[in-house]
Write an enzyme that holds these catalytic residues in place. Structure first.
Site, PDB file in Angstrom:
ATOM      1  N   GLU A   1      44.175  27.783  35.864  1.00 54.91           N
ATOM      2  CA  GLU A   1      44.779  29.167  36.028  1.00 54.91           C
ATOM      3  C   GLU A   1      44.416  29.799  34.635  1.00 54.91           C
ATOM      4  O   GLU A   1      45.307  29.733  33.716  1.00 54.91           O
ATOM      5  CB  GLU A   1      46.162  29.496  36.260  1.00 54.91           C
ATOM      6  CG  GLU A   1      46.581  28.910  37.731  1.00 54.91           C
ATOM      7  CD  GLU A   1      45.889  29.871  38.760  1.00 54.91           C
ATOM      8  OE1 GLU A   1      45.588  31.182  38.537  1.00 54.91           O
ATOM      9  OE2 GLU A   1      45.492  29.294  39.924  1.00 54.91           O
TER      10      GLU A   1
ATOM     11  N   GLU B   1      54.299  32.780  36.488  1.00 50.19           N
ATOM     12  CA  GLU B   1      52.679  32.443  36.819  1.00 50.19           C
ATOM     13  C   GLU B   1      52.783  31.277  37.593  1.00 50.19           C
ATOM     14  O   GLU B   1      51.788  31.404  38.452  1.00 50.19           O
ATOM     15  CB  GLU B   1      52.004  32.254  35.392  1.00 50.19           C
ATOM     16  CG  GLU B   1      50.436  32.428  35.595  1.00 50.19           C
ATOM     17  CD  GLU B   1      50.080  33.432  36.215  1.00 50.19           C
ATOM     18  OE1 GLU B   1      48.982  33.343  37.108  1.00 50.19           O
ATOM     19  OE2 GLU B   1      50.356  34.482  35.799  1.00 50.19           O
TER      20      GLU B   1
ATOM     21  N   LYS C   1      50.534  37.803  48.182  1.00 44.65           N
ATOM     22  CA  LYS C   1      49.957  37.586  46.776  1.00 44.65           C
ATOM     23  C   LYS C   1      50.331  38.975  45.871  1.00 44.65           C
ATOM     24  O   LYS C   1      50.715  38.495  44.859  1.00 44.65           O
ATOM     25  CB  LYS C   1      48.620  37.548  47.203  1.00 44.65           C
ATOM     26  CG  LYS C   1      48.303  36.008  47.560  1.00 44.65           C
ATOM     27  CD  LYS C   1      46.664  36.302  47.861  1.00 44.65           C
ATOM     28  CE  LYS C   1      46.100  34.766  48.049  1.00 44.65           C
ATOM     29  NZ  LYS C   1      44.550  34.592  47.916  1.00 44.65           N
TER      30      LYS C   1
END
Length: 143
Positions: free
Chosen positions: A43, A84, A110
């Protein structure tokens, strides 16, 4: 592919008997560490947030901010990073369950998870500005 009833009962029995439960705290820490490293590796935003944490800590140490302010800054940074990771979990679960096919509800899930990260990021930046501004102004006018 749905599970048949027999498999489902067996699975419930395994969970009931804690066959899937970690019995070792050390192993649990290892799995948690793997999750953090996986997120860091895969990520980009998490890597950016990690770099931001490093910069905030360096600036805080350089400016010799108060202990409570330092704790607040750390808490804000870690909240953004935790959000996150939650966002990443939602993204992966949605992709897994939808087979990467578009679905409006999947998009909303999302988007809401990403919004969580954005809100905590904005909040953290505002807190950072409130904490760092007096120290930076003092440094600026001292020079």
């Amino acid at each position: 592919m749905p599970m048949d009833l027999k498999e489902n009962k067996d699975l419930k029995e395994d969970y009931k008997n804690k066959r899937f439960k970690n019995r070792s705290f050390i192993r649990s820490l290892g799995f948690a560490s793997e999750g953090i490293l996986f997120t860091f590796k895969h990520e980009r935003n998490f890597r950016f947030q990690t770099a931001s944490l490093f910069l905030v800590v360096c600036l805080a140490l350089l400016l010799k901010i108060k202990r409570l302010e330092f704790i607040i800054l750390l808490f804000c940074c870690l909240m953004v990073m935790a959000c996150e990771m939650i966002n990443t979990c939602f993204e992966w679960m949605v992709d897994l369950t939808t087979n990467y096919q578009y679905h409006p509800i999947a998009k909303h899930i999302k988007d809401v998870a990403a919004g969580l990260v954005l809100l905590t990021s904005i909040f953290s930046v505002v807190i950072g500005i409130i904490i760092f501004t007096p120290y930076l102004l003092a440094l600026l006018f001292k020079i």
